[in-house]
Design an enzyme around this catalytic site. Structure first.
Site, PDB file in Angstrom:
ATOM      1  CG  ASP A  10      26.261   9.076  97.162  1.00 24.17           C
ATOM      2  OD1 ASP A  10      25.714  10.115  97.566  1.00 24.17           O
ATOM      3  OD2 ASP A  10      27.326   8.654  97.657  1.00 24.17           O
ATOM      4  CB  SER A  11      28.320  12.795  95.801  1.00 21.83           C
ATOM      5  OG  SER A  11      28.361  12.228  97.103  1.00 21.83           O
ATOM      6  CB  CYS A  73      23.208  11.562  97.304  1.00 27.39           C
ATOM      7  SG  CYS A  73      24.225  12.990  97.703  1.00 27.39           S
ATOM      8  CD  GLU A 152      34.379   9.718 100.919  1.00 25.64           C
ATOM      9  OE1 GLU A 152      35.362  10.215 100.344  1.00 25.64           O
ATOM     10  OE2 GLU A 152      33.225   9.718 100.441  1.00 25.64           O
ATOM     11  CB  CYS A 184      25.010  12.596 105.677  1.00 26.63           C
ATOM     12  SG  CYS A 184      26.503  12.383 104.682  1.00 26.63           S
ATOM     13  CG  HIS A 186      29.717   9.297 103.920  1.00 30.19           C
ATOM     14  ND1 HIS A 186      28.981   9.583 102.789  1.00 30.19           N
ATOM     15  CD2 HIS A 186      31.014   9.181 103.507  1.00 30.19           C
ATOM     16  CE1 HIS A 186      29.799   9.643 101.750  1.00 30.19           C
ATOM     17  NE2 HIS A 186      31.026   9.405 102.159  1.00 30.19           N
TER      18      HIS A 186
HETATM   19  N1  DGL Z   1      26.252  11.495  99.835  1.00 36.73           N
HETATM   20  C1  DGL Z   1      26.329  12.760 100.495  1.00 36.73           C
HETATM   21  C2  DGL Z   1      25.065  13.016 101.303  1.00 36.73           C
HETATM   22  O1  DGL Z   1      24.341  12.106 101.660  1.00 36.73           O
HETATM   23  C3  DGL Z   1      27.549  12.861 101.386  1.00 36.73           C
HETATM   24  C4  DGL Z   1      28.823  13.061 100.618  1.00 36.73           C
HETATM   25  C5  DGL Z   1      28.809  14.344  99.821  1.00 36.73           C
HETATM   26  O2  DGL Z   1      29.007  15.427 100.407  1.00 36.73           O
HETATM   27  O3  DGL Z   1      28.563  14.265  98.636  1.00 36.73           O
HETATM   28  O4  DGL Z   1      24.762  14.135 101.592  1.00 36.73           O
END
Ligand code: DGL
Length: 273
Positions: A10-11, A73, A152, A184, A186
């Site tokens: 993931d990011s 992600c 976050e 997403c 999060h």
């Molecule tokens: N993990 C990203 C997503 O699911 C959210 C955080 C980001 O913008 O990288 O889109």
């Protein structure tokens, strides 16, 4: 049976919601999770750039001998999954299709809403995937760029986030949405807040849980599921700051995150799994 680990990335820490679901459903599997904290968040970036990062990370994870890669992600799935399927031979799973399948199955009137980052919603991938599954579906995509920052900061309830969420969701409610995909990583942490606003008539779909089911199906079909009698071992890697990803990692996943390991995407430390 195949005891090699599953690679996941993931990011940043958000994909740990997907890791949580995979660990809960498949306790015998080991995970090598990589959070690209040094370059995340991906949501505000351009799709081509995120495609490049995703390729680099998939190749890096392959260097650990993983048996499958989960792109945990939504933004990276939107930018890279299709290309990754063409470019790599091992199974690669994204977080989009599983959520879409569940939404189409559960939506009574096929009025489906999707919330995600700017990249994910701007790419239109959810809309296309939903319509491919059922051409009768109507889709309302809404970018919610502020949500990632709230989560976050650990701010998942309270007046401020409630007001912001209402601004995003009210038009979707008015439109008659009956099902909402949390597109997403999060957003599962905001499920309580989202259901408070939307009420019991809107079904919330978590891509994390649906993705775990997809991972199980694929491994099962290949005969690659690890034997559940021994618990899997997990390693959490970050391209960023160890202390910050360990702290946030515990919030997203729980006590399994003992300590993140810093990596530079060039060398492969011995992970002992
Ligand atoms: N993990 C990203 C997503 O699911 C959210 C955080 C980001 O913008 O990288 O889109």
């Amino acid at each position: 049976m195949n005891r090699r680990p599953i690679g996941m990335f993931d990011s940043g820490v958000g994909g740990l919601t997907v890791a949580r679901s995979v660990i809960d459903l498949l306790p015998g599997e080991s995970l090598v999770y990589l959070g690209d904290d040094a370059r995340g968040p991906y949501g505000p970036r351009q799709p081509d750039e995120v495609l490049g990062f995703s390729r680099e990370i998939i190749e890096y994870l392959l260097g650990f001998g993983v048996k499958m890669v989960v792109i945990a992600c939504n933004s990276a799935t939107a930018a890279a999954l299709e290309r990754a399927h063409l470019e790599y031979e091992i199974p690669i799973v994204g977080v989009l299709e599983p959520g879409v399948r569940a939404a189409v199955r559960r939506s009574p009137r096929l009025q489906i809403g999707v919330i995600g980052t700017r990249l994910t919603i701007g790419s239109g991938v959810y809309e296309r995937a939903i319509r491919r599954k059922d051409g009768r579906a109507s889709v309302f995509g809404q970018a919610c760029p502020e949500f990632v920052e709230f989560v976050e900061r650990g701010e998942v309830e309270g007046d401020h986030i409630y007001e912001v969420a209402l601004g995003y969701l009210e038009p979707m409610k008015q439109w008659g949405m009956d099902t909402l995909i949390m597109g997403c990583t999060h957003y599962p942490l905001l499920a309580g807040l989202l259901s408070d606003i939307l009420g019991p008539d809107v079904a919330l779909i978590s891509s994390a849980d649906e993705t775990a089911c997809e991972v199980e199906d694929i491994l099962d079909r290949l005969g690659w599921l690890a034997d559940g009698s021994t618990a899997g071992r997990h390693r959490f890697l970050t391209t960023g700051d160890i202390a910050k990803s360990t702290e946030l990692g515990r919030m997203f996943l729980g006590p399994e995150v003992e300590g993140a390991i810093h990596v530079d995407l060039k060398t492969h430390p011995d992970l002992g799994i």
